[in-house]
Design an enzyme around this catalytic site. Sequence first.
Site: not given
Length: 385
Positions: A108, A196
Amino acid sequence: MNIHEYQAKELLRTYGVATPGGRVARDAAEAAAITREMGGRSVVKAQIHAGGRGKGGGVKFAKTPEEAAELFTKMNGMNLVTKQTGAEGRTVHTVFLSDPVDIARELYLSFLVDRATGRVTALASTEGGVEIEEVAEHTPEKIVKIAVDSALGLTGHQARELAFALGLEGDSWKKGATFFQNLYRLFVEKDCSMVEINPLVVTAQGDVCALDAKIAFDDNALFRHPEIVAYRDLNEEAHAEIEASKYGLNFIKLDGSIGCMVNGAGLAMATMDIIQYHGSSPANFLDVGGGASEEAVKNAFRIILQDPGVKAVLVNIFGGIMRCDIVAAGVVNAAKDIGVTVPVVVRLEGTNVEQGKKILSESGLSIQVAANLDDAARKVVASIR
Ligand code: ADP
Ligand code: MG
């Protein structure tokens, strides 16, 4: 403003940020053709402005071109419900086909503006593919945070630190560092508020690439990015919010029963609080801003009344730059034009308040004029009891 995954990936490529190839298909035949070009397999991905598509059935693997065509037909037009869409879901209008990637690890990475420090901050975690909120709740120690000094940008040292924190090694480590610096450059140059990459993957071949990408832009900077505005997808925005933005008004849909017309965000908050305090809740709020014209007020009123959740309307305006007589005239004209069927309570204060109240009381309409905000909230809540 938000954009779709396929658009975000187009942008990533222009900044040299690695992401698998892919294309949007317009029909089933094209989905099959694209899959054939990809070597016979593809990942079929629904494009909506919400995450969690994988678990909701919006990301499917096609092992043949025919299967891709079938999946396209199923996905296009479907109502996709994910954790982020709410129970009502979203209609899929665009289907993207991506090159399938042989995943070794899912990580991530995001950049966002940390309001506490006033800095762009990178968040990285080895727990990719999972919502970061969940990681933050259960295993916060697995999130690494690095604040960027805007004068220096994301330094080589910081980029390598991120790569290290993600457990990248050797060639992947170098590729990761380059990836992060390019992504940071995109973030700053395009005035993003959030980027993101979840998951950021390490492939079986050791490459580092963005398998998914979510980008949000600062609306206040859009005027200098016509190329970003061109990505806007009106299918993804609430109808009333689009309508309001045409007139420079800010409309926010909520789920209560009182429509609120206010000027200024602070007054909007206070208005919603006092409605709750008196036992009801707002259906929406529409901020007409500092110096709206009579025409804008009229449109604002019309937009509020079109919301089916509205059982009564509270107009709460403090006239500073905005004049109360203009607000009153706008409300009266709109009420006459549209034919209001719900109770309307108006609280005006400030410049030309006496003229404003006079216009309201002489309008012949059953508009209740309130003495102050508390009185207004009481009256509007009582009107729907
Ligand atoms: P969402 O976050 O909306 O669920 P993602 O694009 O992150 O959608 O996809 C969900 C999961 O599907 C990923 O975590 C990954 O495991 C898998 N996936 C997505 N795209 C690909 C791809 N091109 N190749 C292989 N797996 C993929
Ligand atoms: Mg994702």
